[in-house]
Design a protein around this motif. Structure first.
Motif, short mmCIF file in Angstrom:
data_model
loop_
_atom_site.label_atom_id
_atom_site.label_comp_id
_atom_site.label_asym_id
_atom_site.label_seq_id
_atom_site.Cartn_x
_atom_site.Cartn_y
_atom_site.Cartn_z
N ILE A 86 0.82 -1.21 0.00
CA ILE A 86 0.00 0.00 0.00
C ILE A 86 0.86 1.27 0.00
CG2 ILE A 86 -2.23 -0.73 0.89
CD1 ILE A 86 0.20 0.45 3.33
N PHE A 87 2.17 1.09 -0.03
CA PHE A 87 3.08 2.23 -0.07
C PHE A 87 3.53 2.49 -1.51
CE2 PHE A 87 3.67 0.12 4.07
CZ PHE A 87 3.22 1.14 4.89
N CYS A 88 4.03 3.70 -1.77
CA CYS A 88 4.54 4.01 -3.10
C CYS A 88 5.60 2.99 -3.50
CB CYS A 88 5.16 5.41 -3.12
SG CYS A 88 3.96 6.75 -3.08
N PRO A 89 5.53 2.44 -4.71
CA PRO A 89 6.50 1.44 -5.14
C PRO A 89 7.93 1.99 -5.16
CG PRO A 89 4.61 1.50 -6.62
CD PRO A 89 4.49 2.68 -5.72
N VAL A 90 8.89 1.10 -4.97
CA VAL A 90 10.31 1.47 -5.03
C VAL A 90 10.67 1.80 -6.47
CG1 VAL A 90 12.67 0.71 -4.59
CG2 VAL A 90 10.82 -0.05 -3.09
N GLU A 91 11.32 2.94 -6.69
CA GLU A 91 11.65 3.36 -8.04
C GLU A 91 13.14 3.27 -8.36
OE1 GLU A 91 8.06 6.65 -8.69
OE2 GLU A 91 10.15 7.27 -8.77
N SER A 92 13.98 3.26 -7.34
CA SER A 92 15.42 3.29 -7.61
C SER A 92 16.18 2.60 -6.50
CB SER A 92 15.90 4.75 -7.73
OG SER A 92 15.63 5.46 -6.55
N GLN A 93 17.43 2.32 -6.76
CA GLN A 93 18.28 1.70 -5.74
C GLN A 93 18.67 2.73 -4.68
OE1 GLN A 93 21.66 -0.30 -7.42
NE2 GLN A 93 20.46 -2.11 -7.91
N GLY A 94 18.98 2.19 -3.49
CA GLY A 94 19.45 3.08 -2.45
C GLY A 94 18.77 2.85 -1.12
N VAL A 95 18.89 1.66 -0.55
CA VAL A 95 18.35 1.36 0.78
C VAL A 95 19.46 1.58 1.80
CG1 VAL A 95 17.32 -0.39 2.26
CG2 VAL A 95 16.76 -0.34 -0.17
N ILE A 96 19.18 2.34 2.85
CA ILE A 96 20.20 2.59 3.86
C ILE A 96 20.16 1.51 4.94
CG2 ILE A 96 21.02 4.21 5.62
CD1 ILE A 96 19.93 6.47 3.84
N ARG A 97 18.97 1.28 5.51
CA ARG A 97 18.81 0.21 6.50
C ARG A 97 17.60 -0.63 6.14
NH1 ARG A 97 20.36 4.76 9.18
NH2 ARG A 97 22.41 4.59 10.15
N ALA A 98 17.69 -1.92 6.47
CA ALA A 98 16.60 -2.83 6.11
C ALA A 98 16.40 -3.89 7.18
CB ALA A 98 16.90 -3.49 4.76
N GLY A 99 15.20 -4.44 7.18
CA GLY A 99 14.88 -5.57 8.05
C GLY A 99 14.39 -6.72 7.19
N LEU A 100 14.78 -7.94 7.56
CA LEU A 100 14.35 -9.14 6.84
C LEU A 100 13.94 -10.19 7.88
CD1 LEU A 100 14.08 -10.75 4.17
CD2 LEU A 100 16.46 -11.45 4.46
N ILE A 101 12.66 -10.51 7.92
CA ILE A 101 12.13 -11.41 8.94
C ILE A 101 11.45 -12.59 8.27
CG2 ILE A 101 10.57 -11.61 10.91
CD1 ILE A 101 11.03 -8.21 10.46
N TYR A 102 11.86 -13.78 8.69
CA TYR A 102 11.25 -15.00 8.16
C TYR A 102 10.46 -15.69 9.26
CZ TYR A 102 10.57 -19.78 6.56
OH TYR A 102 10.01 -21.00 6.24
N GLU A 103 9.24 -16.13 8.92
CA GLU A 103 8.40 -16.91 9.82
C GLU A 103 7.88 -18.12 9.06
OE1 GLU A 103 5.88 -14.03 12.48
OE2 GLU A 103 6.12 -13.10 10.51
N GLY A 104 8.15 -19.33 9.59
CA GLY A 104 7.68 -20.52 8.91
C GLY A 104 8.59 -21.72 9.11
#
Length: 369
Positions: free
Chosen positions: A244-262
């Protein structure tokens, strides 16, 4: 939810705060129109700017309200939220109150809330809104992007909801977008309370991410039917496009989270470099792995993204195309007049004459032969 507070500004912001209250967030609202805020019955703390009865889509009125009452507003916010680490100011960018008040209010709160990060939940209207709304959004986002100390900015895109639900009413679009936004933030907060032998994603990790200046996106996707790492990566990347957020248009992530459940078997398919290939390797990545027999799900948080230029330009293009027409319309408001071509006819209007009293004797004598 106690570590994140949501302050709704204007009608759209108040509606966002209403949903957040139901989900257990600390909430409050500020509005120039008491009738708008009265419907948000779940939000207990409310401040209505005295002397105003709405802003009528005029951003300057919203901005003036802050300039006149900023001390009262700051005191209200300080008294409304306790022991939070992040305050998210929620508002629509295309109106008058939320759009006009929020950038200035956020800028002030950054210095007045010691130890608390201040970010935004800014709602972007659909592409088919009228010129005045487009102008408000462009001005508001420009101001928001220039605030130096701001934390995460969530850009909620009503256009995204329209793509998913083309036959929905405006009310349904707004309600669904608001609910999904708050649920996404609620979901990652709940994860920080989980425990795992394989790597925890805790509240400190989340606040490091959400404290990042720039645009932030949260998405979750089920990867039940995937059989390869490439399929997992494709699904995760597609979730960024369909959130529901504006789609990513370009590269350039400063910080990220990656969570796996399963299940553990599917977790082996997660390839971090492959997932982030499209947006670039983040400076910092915070991971969490929670093994269970539930359907496998990957939740990602991308922070520090650039403001989506193409999406915002889509709102401005029609203004540029109709620049001359719009300028002429505004000019006409102040210069138009009508000149009658029959001014000569005013002499034809019947005028009443004063009745003079004549004696009976005079009238009798007039008829003598």
């Amino acid at each position: 939810m106690k570590s994140v507070g949501i302050l709704g500004v204007g009608q759209a912001g108040g509606n966002m705060a209403e949903i957040a209250s139901v989900l257990g967030f600390q909430t409050a609202l500020i509005n120039t129109n008491q009738r708008d805020g009265a419907v948000n019955t779940r939000v207990e703390r409310k401040y209505f700017v005295p002397g105003y009865n709405g802003a009528g889509q005029d951003r300057s009125l919203g901005m003036r309200a802050v300039q006149e009452k900023y001390r009262e507003m700051i005191d209200f916010v300080l008294g409304s939220f306790k022991n939070i680490k992040l305050l998210l100011v929620a508002f629509s960018t295309d109106g008058g109150t939320g759009s006009g008040m929020s950038p200035l209010l956020i800028d002030l709160l950054i210095d007045q809330l010691p130890g608390i990060k201040v970010g935004a939940i800014a709602i972007i209207p659909e592409r088919n809104v009228l010129a005045g709304n487009r102008i408000n959004t462009a001005e508001c986002i420009e101001e928001l992007s220039q605030i130096e100390g701001i934390s995460s900015v969530f850009l909620v895109d009503n256009d995204q909801m329209r793509k998913l639900k083309p036959q929905s009413s405006k009310h349904e679009i707004y309600l669904s977008a608001n609910r999904q936004t708050v649920e996404a933030i609620s979901h990652v907060l709940k994860i920080t309370n989980k425990s795992s032998f394989y790597g925890n994603f805790d509240e400190t990790d989340l606040m490091n991410i959400l404290g990042t200046r720039g645009v932030t996106l949260i998405s979750s996707v089920a990867i039940t039917d995937t059989k390869t790492s490439a399929e997992v990566s494709t699904k995760v990347q597609s979730s960024w496009e369909n959130s529901i957020f504006c789609p990513v248009e370009s590269q350039g992530v400063i910080r990220a989270g990656l969570i796996y459940e399963g299940p553990e078997t599917i977790s082996k398919l997660i390839n971090v470099p492959s997932i982030f290939e499209r947006v670039g390797e983040p400076v910092q990545l915070f991971e969490g792995t929670y093994l269970s027999e539930t359907d496998p799900t990957v939740t990602t948080i991308l922070a520090g993204l650039y403001f989506p230029t193409r999406r915002l330009l889509s709102l401005e293009e029609s203004l540029e195309k109709n620049k001359e027409r719009l300028q002429n319309l505004v000019k006409k408001e102040h210069t138009q007049k009508y000149e009658s071509s029959i001014s000569w006819a005013s002499n034809l209007k019947i005028k009443k004459t004063e009745k003079q009293t004549v004696s009976i004797t005079s009238k009798l004598s007039k008829y003598k032969k």
